[in-house]
Every structure is written in structure tokens, then in C-alpha cells.
Design a protein around this motif. Sequence first.
Motif, PDB file in Angstrom:
ATOM      1  N   THR A 192       0.586  -1.064   0.321  1.00  0.00           N
ATOM      2  CA  THR A 192       0.060  -0.545   0.122  1.00  0.00           C
ATOM      3  C   THR A 192       0.907   1.337  -0.028  1.00  0.00           C
ATOM      4  O   THR A 192       1.884   1.518   0.960  1.00  0.00           O
ATOM      5  CB  THR A 192      -1.003  -0.132   1.341  1.00  0.00           C
ATOM      6  N   LEU A 193       0.749   2.048  -0.784  1.00  0.00           N
ATOM      7  CA  LEU A 193       1.494   3.306  -0.822  1.00  0.00           C
ATOM      8  C   LEU A 193       0.489   4.839  -0.790  1.00  0.00           C
ATOM      9  O   LEU A 193       2.150   4.992   0.286  1.00  0.00           O
ATOM     10  CB  LEU A 193       1.646   3.734  -2.529  1.00  0.00           C
ATOM     11  N   ILE A 194      -0.341   4.603  -0.759  1.00  0.00           N
ATOM     12  CA  ILE A 194      -1.095   6.029  -0.094  1.00  0.00           C
ATOM     13  C   ILE A 194      -2.102   5.688   0.978  1.00  0.00           C
ATOM     14  O   ILE A 194      -2.753   3.942   0.084  1.00  0.00           O
ATOM     15  CB  ILE A 194      -2.007   7.151  -1.269  1.00  0.00           C
ATOM     16  N   HIS A 195      -1.503   5.488   2.243  1.00  0.00           N
ATOM     17  CA  HIS A 195      -2.481   4.718   3.243  1.00  0.00           C
ATOM     18  C   HIS A 195      -3.996   5.401   3.814  1.00  0.00           C
ATOM     19  O   HIS A 195      -5.350   4.578   3.287  1.00  0.00           O
ATOM     20  CB  HIS A 195      -2.143   4.757   4.152  1.00  0.00           C
ATOM     21  N   ASP A 196      -3.847   6.792   3.789  1.00  0.00           N
ATOM     22  CA  ASP A 196      -5.189   7.609   4.243  1.00  0.00           C
ATOM     23  C   ASP A 196      -4.860   8.851   3.974  1.00  0.00           C
ATOM     24  O   ASP A 196      -5.026  10.126   4.625  1.00  0.00           O
ATOM     25  CB  ASP A 196      -4.932   7.423   5.557  1.00  0.00           C
ATOM     26  N   LEU A 197      -5.214   9.294   2.293  1.00  0.00           N
ATOM     27  CA  LEU A 197      -5.562  10.665   1.862  1.00  0.00           C
ATOM     28  C   LEU A 197      -6.122  11.569   2.046  1.00  0.00           C
ATOM     29  O   LEU A 197      -7.452  10.992   1.275  1.00  0.00           O
ATOM     30  CB  LEU A 197      -4.348  11.018   0.285  1.00  0.00           C
ATOM     31  N   ASN A 198      -6.280  12.369   2.569  1.00  0.00           N
ATOM     32  CA  ASN A 198      -7.872  13.526   3.039  1.00  0.00           C
ATOM     33  C   ASN A 198      -7.234  14.986   2.335  1.00  0.00           C
ATOM     34  O   ASN A 198      -6.400  15.531   2.627  1.00  0.00           O
ATOM     35  CB  ASN A 198      -8.142  13.704   3.718  1.00  0.00           C
ATOM     36  N   ILE A 199      -7.413  15.336   0.708  1.00  0.00           N
ATOM     37  CA  ILE A 199      -7.639  16.609   0.639  1.00  0.00           C
ATOM     38  C   ILE A 199      -7.800  16.974  -0.094  1.00  0.00           C
ATOM     39  O   ILE A 199      -9.216  16.184  -0.749  1.00  0.00           O
ATOM     40  CB  ILE A 199      -6.359  16.589  -0.593  1.00  0.00           C
ATOM     41  N   HIS A 200      -8.464  18.742   0.405  1.00  0.00           N
ATOM     42  CA  HIS A 200      -9.734  18.989  -0.482  1.00  0.00           C
ATOM     43  C   HIS A 200      -9.051  21.009  -1.330  1.00  0.00           C
ATOM     44  O   HIS A 200      -8.428  21.252  -0.158  1.00  0.00           O
ATOM     45  CB  HIS A 200     -10.694  19.937   1.149  1.00  0.00           C
ATOM     46  N   VAL A 201      -9.411  21.002  -1.562  1.00  0.00           N
ATOM     47  CA  VAL A 201      -8.858  21.994  -3.130  1.00  0.00           C
ATOM     48  C   VAL A 201     -10.040  22.749  -3.343  1.00  0.00           C
ATOM     49  O   VAL A 201     -10.901  22.117  -4.572  1.00  0.00           O
ATOM     50  CB  VAL A 201      -8.257  21.200  -4.623  1.00  0.00           C
ATOM     51  N   LYS A 202     -10.062  23.994  -3.157  1.00  0.00           N
ATOM     52  CA  LYS A 202     -11.301  25.131  -2.984  1.00  0.00           C
ATOM     53  C   LYS A 202     -10.799  25.056  -5.089  1.00  0.00           C
ATOM     54  O   LYS A 202      -9.656  25.183  -5.020  1.00  0.00           O
ATOM     55  CB  LYS A 202     -11.196  26.169  -2.636  1.00  0.00           C
ATOM     56  N   SER A 203     -11.643  26.100  -5.747  1.00  0.00           N
ATOM     57  CA  SER A 203     -11.562  26.792  -6.885  1.00  0.00           C
ATOM     58  C   SER A 203     -10.446  27.258  -7.323  1.00  0.00           C
ATOM     59  O   SER A 203     -10.506  28.546  -6.338  1.00  0.00           O
ATOM     60  CB  SER A 203     -13.044  26.336  -7.576  1.00  0.00           C
ATOM     61  N   GLY A 204      -9.740  27.514  -7.939  1.00  0.00           N
ATOM     62  CA  GLY A 204      -9.064  28.708  -8.506  1.00  0.00           C
ATOM     63  C   GLY A 204      -7.190  27.875  -7.841  1.00  0.00           C
ATOM     64  O   GLY A 204      -6.512  29.279  -7.503  1.00  0.00           O
ATOM     65  N   GLU A 205      -7.656  27.348  -6.898  1.00  0.00           N
ATOM     66  CA  GLU A 205      -6.655  27.395  -5.634  1.00  0.00           C
ATOM     67  C   GLU A 205      -5.268  26.769  -6.873  1.00  0.00           C
ATOM     68  O   GLU A 205      -5.801  25.488  -7.762  1.00  0.00           O
ATOM     69  CB  GLU A 205      -6.362  26.827  -4.621  1.00  0.00           C
ATOM     70  N   GLN A 206      -3.966  27.232  -6.501  1.00  0.00           N
ATOM     71  CA  GLN A 206      -2.648  26.547  -7.124  1.00  0.00           C
ATOM     72  C   GLN A 206      -2.213  25.263  -5.959  1.00  0.00           C
ATOM     73  O   GLN A 206      -1.986  26.404  -5.022  1.00  0.00           O
ATOM     74  CB  GLN A 206      -1.486  27.199  -7.447  1.00  0.00           C
ATOM     75  N   VAL A 207      -1.839  24.506  -5.956  1.00  0.00           N
ATOM     76  CA  VAL A 207      -1.979  23.475  -4.867  1.00  0.00           C
ATOM     77  C   VAL A 207      -0.418  22.882  -5.871  1.00  0.00           C
ATOM     78  O   VAL A 207      -0.014  22.120  -6.730  1.00  0.00           O
ATOM     79  CB  VAL A 207      -2.676  22.225  -4.650  1.00  0.00           C
TER      80      VAL A 207
END
Length: 605
Positions: A377-392
Motif C-alpha cells: 500500500t503506497l497511500i494509506h489515508d489521503l485527505n485533500i480539499h482543494v478549492k476552485s482556482g487554488e494552486q496546490v
Amino acid sequence: MKHMGQNQKMSDAKVKDLKGTYKRLFGYVGKYKASFVLVVIFAILSTIAAVLAPLVLGMTTNELHRGIIDASNGGAGINFALMRKILIILGLLYVCSALFKYFEQYIMAGISQKTMYSLRKVVDEKIKKLPLNYFDTRTFGDVLSRVTNDVDTVQQSLQQGITQLITSATTIVGILIMMISISPVLTAIALCTLPFSFLISIGVVKKSQGLFRGQQQAIGDINGHVEEMYSGHNVIKVFNREDEVIEKFDKINNQLYDYGWKAQFMSSIMMPGISFIGNIGYALIAIVGGLAVVSGRMYVGSIQSFIQYMRQFTMPIVQTSQIMNLMQSTGAAAERIFEFLDETEETPEKSPAVEITNVQGNVEFSHVKFGYSSENTLIHDLNIHVKSGEQVAIVGPTGAGKTTIVNLLMRFYEINSGSIKIDGVDIMDMKRSDLRNLFGMVLQDTWLFKGTIRENIEYGRLGASFEEIEAAAKSAHAHKFIMQLPDGYDFVLNEDASNISQGQRQLLTIARAILSQPNILILDEATSSVDTRTEQRIQRGMKNLMKGRTSFVIAHRLSTIKDANLIMVLQDGDIVETGTHDELIAQNGFYAQLYNSQFASNNVA
């Protein structure tokens, strides 16, 4: 480079299910039943004409023999009027046989081409449905060998083998009937040789079956090796690995040679063996037939016809044996094609699929778990919230999972659990084509095809005007170097675009992404192949491109992401830090260590 060891071991090569493979193959031919029936009819008519010819020729010999004896006894001699009629009939039989044979071959060629067209179409559609990990675990050469060499082998065998098999079968039946009508005794003698011929055929086929399978596998391996060596020839030269590469090529080439000559040798001994048995049959028939003529029980012309039939009877048996060998090669090629067609496809799309009409660009990863295999398992528990127009920006050491996140977002791979949503819509509920239309990508590995620079940029949005193409090139700071090339935008790139620099190739891919006007932008080390001055120019163009668009930027050069709204630091597939550049520097954590390690020399200066 992919490792060649992933291929099947050559020693185990054999056709696993010849009967099942042919049953499946003829399922494609079965679409053209009406044409196939015509082929059979013309084959039978051609055979009938060919089979009757020796009988008519025997009549000619009988008339000559009778006429000579009659003339020697003072009679009228040879009846030339009858001879003329017999010869006209004989000529008509030969002409009819040739015409029917032509129609048979012509129609069968059409069936073969249509069948292969359907098969190639199915293979092409299959390629589009295969997940990315299929191509990650196989050499390109092996895949290409299956969809080109193996398909060509099947095509040649279909066109030659089926008509030959039909003709041989009808010829054997027709000749057998004519032989029995002439002399049942001589026919019995001829048939006594058949079991020996079949024993030779079966023995050769049994031995050659695995050899032909191994030959096809070896062709795939050598294609894969050559493709890898060609694409990586610069690396090979840099590390002076020419000897190792040649040694590996020689090893695979020797395997191909070993299988090839054994397969051809086994095929070649079949015909001499059957011919030897046939010659014994000729000798026996000549002796018994001669005694029958001397005793007055048979005519000379009948013996001549029978020997001709015996010779024709042997030929279809020899041809059938050759077809059996051809079937081994065809079966091996067809089996590899069907193995390809049976590979696990991408997860089926939901119906009806959801389509986002007014894209905002909100992206959410919720409890995402993923591994390239069930064991790791490479990613275990990924949580991301990206809003419209944001540069991440996504940063981290090699192997941390940065590019994997992008692959999951584009559904190149399917997540094990959790969800990824765009504007609240789960990407699993969308068509892959609709999903990917939302994105514009610039990857670290540039991909350009053979064609003009204009065509390569236009690939981002087919049908774009030249003004739009030129504007995109200017935004990517590619216009200046393009105009310095011969023919400018009509300059033709070669197959791997090696006639321009790596940095110039990267600029063209950026221009292509700009032209596509994506809702969401993905930049995976987009400026990794350009110098610092060009990078700064591109960054200015990128700011205009990313304005109002959600952007994911994967970068090793941390100087390029200082202005990102959010920086995510990945380590071992998990987010260990988040924040702006200033916030993360202030935390003096893992990101600060990465940043300071890159700019320590500048700070000292």
C-alpha cells in the motif's frame, strides 16, 4: 527500462488449447458464412474438374493404345475424331478447374482480409480499455509483436490454410472415388500406405507444437529488447553497456534461432517422409498394375490414370500435413492475441454516467487508499480539499506518491477505497473521457509525435486556428525559438523529436496544454528540462494560465512553488505537512529541510 524477465519462460512454451483457440478464431470467420459457402462450392467444383482430368487423359491413352494395335493388325488405326473430342473435353476441364480455383482464392482473400480487419479493430479497442499497469508490467516490443506480427501470421495462415484444407479434403474424397471405380484392388494397396503417412504427420505435429509457440514468444521478446535498446541507446552509451546489451540480444536471438530451426526442421522432415511412403506405394501399384495389364484385366490408360490419381492422392495428404504444421504456428500466434484480448480491462464505467456541466474546479480526496499491488500500500489515508482556482503544490522525496495522486485523479489507476470528487461528483460516476477532458497536463517526460510543430501544438485542441496556436506558443515562450527554425511552425519533428532540444520539447508541451484551455491544470515537473532563465519566463506565462483555474503542481525545484496557495508535503504516501511556503518554513519541519538543502549554497553566498 522494463525487465525482460517478466516474460514467460521459453522452456514452457506450447500451445495450451489449440482446439479452443481455433474455435474462437473461426468465430470471427463465421461472420462471413455466405461467402465461405461459396468458397466451399468453388473448391468442390474445381476439385471435380481436376479429378476428372486424369480419367479423360486415360481415355486418350487407351484410344492410342487401341489404335496402334488395330493399325498393326491392318485395321483403321487411331480414331482422330474421337481423340479431338477427348482433348477438347480435357482442355475444358483444365480451364474450368482454373476458373473455379480463381474464384475460390478471390473470395477467400476477401474473407481473410475482412476477418483480420475485425480482429485488428478488436485489438485496437482492447488497447484503449487496458489499465495503465498492463503496459507498466510488459515490454512495448512484446505488446507490439502481439498486435502486429501475430496478427499478420494469422492472416497469412487463414488465406492460405483454409482454402488448401478445403481443396485437400475434397480432392482426397474425389480421387478416392475415382480410384475405387478403376480398381478396388489397387486402391486397397494405395490405402495401406496411408497409416504410415499419418503416423509421420502426427509425430511431427506433436513435436513441433511447443516449438512454434516458443518461436512466437521469442519474436515478442526480441522485439521488446530491440525497442528498449533503441529508445535507451543514449543511456547505454553513457554507461558503456554495449557489451552487456549485445550479450543479452545474442541470448534472446539464440533462443529464437534454437526454436526457429527446430520448428522448421520438424516441418521439413514431414514431406520427405510422406513422399518416401508414397514412392513405395507407386512401386507396388506399378508391379500389380503391370501384371493386370499383361493378363488383360486392365487397360494401359487405366493404369496411367490410377498412377496419376495416386500421385494426386499423395499431394493433398502432404498438403494436409503442411497445413497441420501451419496450424501450430497460427495457433500459437492466435493464442497470444487472445491472451491479450482476455487481459483484465479497466473498471467498467457506470451507466448512466454523471457529467459536470458547469465546472468550478473543487477537488476533494477523502480517505483514499491505494497500492500498485495488493501486498504494498503506497497511500494509506489521503485527505485533500482543494478549492476552485487554488494552486496546490505537491512536494516530497522520490517515491513519496506525488505522481500517483495525479494518476488517481485522472483515473489511470483505480483507488482501493475512499473517494475522489470534483465539484461534489465522484469521479467513479463519470466517463473517463469526460473526466480527462477537464484536465490539461504537462509531464516531465515530453511526448511529441512525428509531424509539424503546428500539428503538435494543435493536438491540445483540434481545429484551433493558427492565431490561437501562435498565441499559445507565445504564452509558453516557445514562439521565439519556433520562428528561428526552418519553416517555423511547419518545421517537421522526427519520430522522437530529437531534432530539437529537450527544453524546446518541454516548451511545446506547455504550449499544447495552454491551447487546450483546461478547467484543471496538472504540471508534473513541467519546467524540469529548461534552464533557469527560461523557467522564469515560463512561470510568468503559467501564472496567466493558472489564473482562475485549479492547478496541481508537482515540483522538485521548490523555488517554482513559493506562490502556491497550498503546499502539501508527502512522505511515504501520507501528507506530513500542509500550508503556504512561509508557514512551512516557519514550522521548520520536513519542507524546511528540503528547501534549505536546495538553497543552502545560495544562502551562504
